[in-house]
Design an enzyme around this catalytic site. Structure first.
Site, short mmCIF file in Angstrom:
data_model
loop_
_atom_site.label_atom_id
_atom_site.label_comp_id
_atom_site.label_asym_id
_atom_site.label_seq_id
_atom_site.Cartn_x
_atom_site.Cartn_y
_atom_site.Cartn_z
N HIS A 78 0.52 -1.33 -0.02
CA HIS A 78 -0.05 0.04 0.10
C HIS A 78 0.94 1.24 0.08
O HIS A 78 0.84 2.05 -0.72
CB HIS A 78 -0.85 0.13 1.26
N ILE A 79 1.87 1.33 1.13
CA ILE A 79 2.76 2.59 1.10
C ILE A 79 3.82 2.62 -0.16
O ILE A 79 3.70 3.72 -0.93
CB ILE A 79 3.44 2.52 2.41
N ASP A 94 9.84 -6.81 -4.22
CA ASP A 94 8.85 -7.36 -3.39
C ASP A 94 8.79 -8.80 -3.36
O ASP A 94 9.17 -9.35 -4.36
CB ASP A 94 7.46 -6.73 -3.82
N SER A 116 9.29 1.66 7.98
CA SER A 116 8.27 0.83 8.34
C SER A 116 8.42 0.37 9.65
O SER A 116 7.39 0.62 10.44
CB SER A 116 8.95 -0.32 7.38
N ASP A 151 12.12 6.70 10.86
CA ASP A 151 10.96 7.20 11.53
C ASP A 151 10.59 6.22 12.61
O ASP A 151 9.71 6.62 13.39
CB ASP A 151 9.90 7.47 10.68
N GLU A 177 11.26 2.58 20.97
CA GLU A 177 10.59 3.91 21.14
C GLU A 177 10.20 4.01 22.40
O GLU A 177 9.64 3.26 22.79
CB GLU A 177 9.66 3.62 19.81
N HIS A 196 8.29 8.31 14.81
CA HIS A 196 7.27 7.54 14.47
C HIS A 196 6.11 8.25 14.36
O HIS A 196 4.68 7.88 14.62
CB HIS A 196 6.99 6.37 15.44
N GLY A 210 5.33 8.83 10.86
CA GLY A 210 4.97 8.64 9.28
C GLY A 210 3.51 8.93 8.97
O GLY A 210 3.18 9.38 8.28
N GLY A 211 2.44 8.10 9.85
CA GLY A 211 1.23 8.01 9.80
C GLY A 211 0.40 9.01 10.47
O GLY A 211 -0.81 9.07 10.41
P1 NAI Z 1 1.49 -3.67 3.13
O1 NAI Z 1 1.24 -5.02 3.40
O2 NAI Z 1 0.55 -3.16 2.20
O3 NAI Z 1 2.72 -3.80 2.04
C1 NAI Z 1 3.98 -4.57 2.62
C2 NAI Z 1 4.62 -5.01 1.16
O4 NAI Z 1 5.96 -5.70 1.61
C3 NAI Z 1 3.85 -6.30 0.63
O5 NAI Z 1 3.51 -5.95 -0.76
C4 NAI Z 1 4.82 -7.38 0.91
O6 NAI Z 1 4.66 -8.50 -0.12
C5 NAI Z 1 6.20 -6.97 1.01
N1 NAI Z 1 7.05 -7.70 1.73
C6 NAI Z 1 6.93 -8.57 2.88
N2 NAI Z 1 7.94 -9.01 3.12
C7 NAI Z 1 9.05 -8.67 2.04
C8 NAI Z 1 10.38 -9.02 2.18
N3 NAI Z 1 11.10 -9.72 2.76
N4 NAI Z 1 10.98 -8.44 1.02
C9 NAI Z 1 10.28 -7.36 0.16
N5 NAI Z 1 9.14 -7.22 0.33
C10 NAI Z 1 8.48 -7.89 1.17
O7 NAI Z 1 2.04 -2.73 4.10
P2 NAI Z 1 1.86 -1.21 4.02
O8 NAI Z 1 0.66 -0.70 4.51
O9 NAI Z 1 2.46 -0.78 2.95
O10 NAI Z 1 2.63 -0.73 5.40
C11 NAI Z 1 4.36 -1.23 5.21
C12 NAI Z 1 5.06 -1.05 6.47
O11 NAI Z 1 4.68 0.45 7.06
C13 NAI Z 1 4.63 -1.61 7.81
O12 NAI Z 1 5.60 -2.13 8.41
C14 NAI Z 1 3.77 -1.07 8.77
O13 NAI Z 1 3.95 -1.28 10.13
C15 NAI Z 1 4.54 0.57 8.32
N6 NAI Z 1 3.68 1.68 8.74
C16 NAI Z 1 4.47 2.66 9.56
C17 NAI Z 1 3.85 3.78 9.64
C18 NAI Z 1 4.60 4.93 10.41
O14 NAI Z 1 3.96 5.81 11.20
N7 NAI Z 1 5.88 5.07 10.14
C19 NAI Z 1 2.43 3.96 9.59
C20 NAI Z 1 1.75 2.78 8.83
C21 NAI Z 1 2.66 1.61 8.54
#
Ligand code: NAI
Length: 407
Positions: free
Chosen positions: A159-160, A179, A237, A262, A267, A290, A292-293
């Site tokens: 998603h991100i 990915d 992430s 971030d 933390e 932290h 980001g969101g």
């Molecule tokens: P998502 O589930 O939509 O995307 C994650 C992607 O990573 C998927 O396409 C998956 O196939 C891929 N993936 C998994 N393992 C992998 C690997 N070993 N190598 C390469 N790709 C791999 O998740 P989304 O929503 O995009 O979030 C991503 C990260 O962002 C999460 O860790 C989440 O906790 C973090 N996050 C951080 C925030 C912040 O405030 N900094 C706010 C929201 C999310």
């Protein structure tokens, strides 16, 4: 009895200053909403939650197994946040209570922060700003570059990652990604066969993977060396994805020209606690707490998304998006009464329910069932008149957990 309440008598308790959008939507849907600014203690929760049909919380309210024992008239829990660690999810499933959260409401906010940081790193913005505040005039073009034409490597194209991809291309960047799942490239982005290939080709590497055993320590000394000299690392992430001591070495040796971080392995639990990291005081390193969101738009989107899930569940029975529950996304029942039953997933339940229906001569217009290893979730639309009597009998089955009729 809650089971006999009409939906317009449903009451919802919202805790922890949930965004006003949620209250507005729930009231527009016909529910009565009570609010508390803070979270409640376990004892207070035990006393109160059972009087409501749904309870909405954020991250500070602990919905423990003991609180769930007092679920009483409750049908659902709304987690107006991303994480659901504060809720005993399995126990909630056991009591037939779906939990809804809002995992993607802040996707765009994270993507925007990354775009901001790409330019900020490339222009040594944080350092120059800091110096200007101290009265030091650091005017120089040396080491300051445009991001246009540079290559951004995105690790995790979910998603991100995919949002970052679209925004970065609009800045004129070349985008490559890696990915573990095959993903459709957006715009002109190109998929790489390996992480190593991505690291070797990128001017900026940004991480958007979940925390899994494979991603823990995924960026260590070896991977940081595979990045080209003078490039940048961004991580919004999870804190455990980067080996911080190795990143410190890569920055101190000037192998990397900067980083924007971030999320951290450890933390502070709240804003009163001190934050310490070996990355502090390193030049051209942007550290953010932290956030980001964390935007007002994301809070509003969370309020709307979870309220919408609760409304769709309470009014229709739809559970799609629930984190601990069998998924059913059902259309409205046209002119029928809808019976909702959560039961223990053991053989013979459908037979028992159908024999009650047959005994009452009720006409079933539609039937939907979804199960997990513990529970079954059954929705039956039937002609008006019979549904309440059928529900009263279904409720008496030893396998029944929660049963209600929507009216
Ligand atoms: P998502 O589930 O939509 O995307 C994650 C992607 O990573 C998927 O396409 C998956 O196939 C891929 N993936 C998994 N393992 C992998 C690997 N070993 N190598 C390469 N790709 C791999 O998740 P989304 O929503 O995009 O979030 C991503 C990260 O962002 C999460 O860790 C989440 O906790 C973090 N996050 C951080 C925030 C912040 O405030 N900094 C706010 C929201 C999310």
């Amino acid at each position: 009895m809650a089971a006999r309440l009409s939906m317009n008598q449903y009451k919802i308790l919202l805790l922890e200053n949930i965004h006003p959008t949620a209250r507005q939507l729930l009231e527009e849907a016909g529910f009565t909403v009570d609010e508390e600014k803070g979270s409640l203690s376990e004892d207070e929760l035990c006393r109160r939650v059972g009087q409501y049909q749904a309870v909405g919380i954020r991250s500070k309210t602990m919905i423990t197994p003991k609180v769930l024992e007092s679920h009483g008239a409750m049908f659902a829990i709304g987690a107006f946040c991303i994480g659901t660690n504060q809720i005993a999810l399995e126990k909630a499933n056991h009591f037939g209570l779906p939990v809804f959260n809002a995992p993607y409401s802040n996707t765009r906010s994270v993507a925007e922060l990354i775009i901001c940081e790409l330019v900020a790193l490339s222009r040594q913005l944080s350092e120059r700003s800091l110096k200007a505040h101290e009265g030091i005039w650091l005017k120089s073009a040396s080491g300051a570059r445009e991001v246009r034409g540079k290559t951004l490597g995105i690790v995790g194209y979910g998603h991100i990652g995919s949002q970052v991809s679209v925004l970065a291309e609009s800045l004129g960047m070349k985008v490559i990604f890696y990915d573990i799942v095959k993903k459709l490239p957006l715009g002109n982005a190109r998929a790489m066969d390996s992480l190593e290939q991505l690291l070797q080709k990128s001017d900026f590497v940004t991480l958007h993977v979940p925390e899994t055993p494979q991603t823990q320590g995924m960026m260590g000394a070896r991977e940081l060396k595979q990045m080209r000299k003078g490039t940048y690392l961004l991580n919004a992430s999870r804190g455990t994805v980067v080996e911080i001591p190795d990143l410190v070495d890569a920055l101190k040796s000037k192998h990397l020209a900067g980083a924007a971080i971030d999320v951290f392995p450890e933390e502070p639990a709240n804003n009163d606690e001190m934050f310490r990291s070996p990355l502090q005081k390193l030049p051209n390193v942007i550290l953010t707490p932290h956030v980001g969101g964390s935007t007002e738009e994301a809070q509003e989107a969370i309020g709307a998304e979870v309220a919408d899930s609760l409304i769709r569940f309470l009014r229709l029975g739809s559970t799609s998006g629930a984190v601990n529950f069998p998924q059913l996304d059902v259309p409205p029942s046209k002119g029928a009464r809808r019976l909702i039953n959560v039961h223990r997933n053991v053989p013979g339940v459908l037979r028992d329910v159908n024999s009650i229906v047959t005994n009452y001569g009720a006409n079933i217009l539609a039937q939907y069932l979804s199960t997990d290893s513990n529970i079954g979730y059954l929705i039956m639309d039937m002609e008006k008149g019979e549904a309440e009597r059928v529900a009263d009998e279904v409720r008496k089955l030893p396998t029944a957990i929660k049963t209600r009729v929507l009216f």
